[in-house]
Design a protein around this motif. Sequence first.
Motif, mmCIF file in Angstrom:
data_model
loop_
_atom_site.group_PDB
_atom_site.id
_atom_site.type_symbol
_atom_site.label_atom_id
_atom_site.label_comp_id
_atom_site.label_asym_id
_atom_site.label_seq_id
_atom_site.Cartn_x
_atom_site.Cartn_y
_atom_site.Cartn_z
ATOM 1 N N LYS A 1 1.135 -0.986 -0.006
ATOM 2 C CA LYS A 1 -0.267 0.039 0.187
ATOM 3 C C LYS A 1 1.009 1.000 -0.415
ATOM 4 O O LYS A 1 0.719 2.201 -0.594
ATOM 5 N N CYS B 1 4.185 1.785 -0.935
ATOM 6 C CA CYS B 1 5.450 1.982 -1.961
ATOM 7 C C CYS B 1 4.480 1.672 -2.878
ATOM 8 O O CYS B 1 5.640 0.969 -4.188
ATOM 9 N N GLY B 2 3.540 0.339 -3.158
ATOM 10 C CA GLY B 2 3.550 0.176 -4.489
ATOM 11 C C GLY B 2 3.825 -0.884 -5.391
ATOM 12 O O GLY B 2 3.826 -1.326 -6.251
ATOM 13 N N SER C 1 4.975 -4.939 -4.999
ATOM 14 C CA SER C 1 4.654 -6.280 -5.954
ATOM 15 C C SER C 1 5.217 -7.126 -6.168
ATOM 16 O O SER C 1 6.370 -7.121 -6.486
#
Length: 278
Positions: free
Chosen positions: A220, A222-223, A225
């Motif tokens: 959430k 720092c984006g 994945s």
Amino acid sequence: MESAFPVQVGAPGGKPLTITKKPERIVSLNPTATESLFAIGAGKQVVAVDEKSNFPAEAPRTTLSGFKPNVEAIAGHQPDLVVASNDVEGVVAGLEKLKIPVLLLPAAKTLDDAYGQISILGQATGQGTPANDVVNRMKGQISKLVRETPRPAEALKYYHELDPTFYTVTSKTFIGSIYGLFGLVNIADAADPTGGGYPQLSAEQVVNAAPRLIFLADVKCCGQSAAAVGTRPGWASVPAVRDGGVVALDDDIASRWGPRVVDLVRTVSEAVTAAGKK
């Protein structure tokens, strides 16, 4: 049966607090405390929570800060109990001058700490029995998850990422203790000679350690994945990246020690089970 008042409560090693009557106007300055208060049925007694308290949705969120608490702003909500995790900016002394009691519940280091704090909140709010029910339910669910998770023949190495600059946690932290339930080996332990619990690694250290599991607690904020981690230079060869062992966590759940820790344990269980099949 509700807790009797007056009652003396406090975190282990902390200053005991005497609460003379059941609080009806609680201000929470910590997201974990907020979650716990609502879970034990004390939500109707909560009149304001800090800006970081985003769960549950019905919590009365305000601009109050737990990091830089403003005594005047807190007092404006006319609380008869304030729950905080740290005594910063002289908040305890400032509120005590106004005859407003403050219950300090610092960050938990173990599951037992987390259970204890929920029980303390139960005693402090007159919700002792519901609080004990929450604790017993958590214990049962976590015990079942750990017991039923198959262990791979070789212990799995893992890396828990707090942010994209490779700050992480060691086994000595609360989150580290959760991974320890499953016998996971933390690649950061050797990189924390001072024992602070939150060392910063380098990309090279992570790659060379070759963890089979990578847990991202910076989704959430720092984006990050699995796809983003896979594009980092040199990371494609890391077993966790190569074999689908990069796990996206909910940042909030992974940083709190309230009732939703069960969800975190479940996520780790699923990751360990999946890794063991590869």
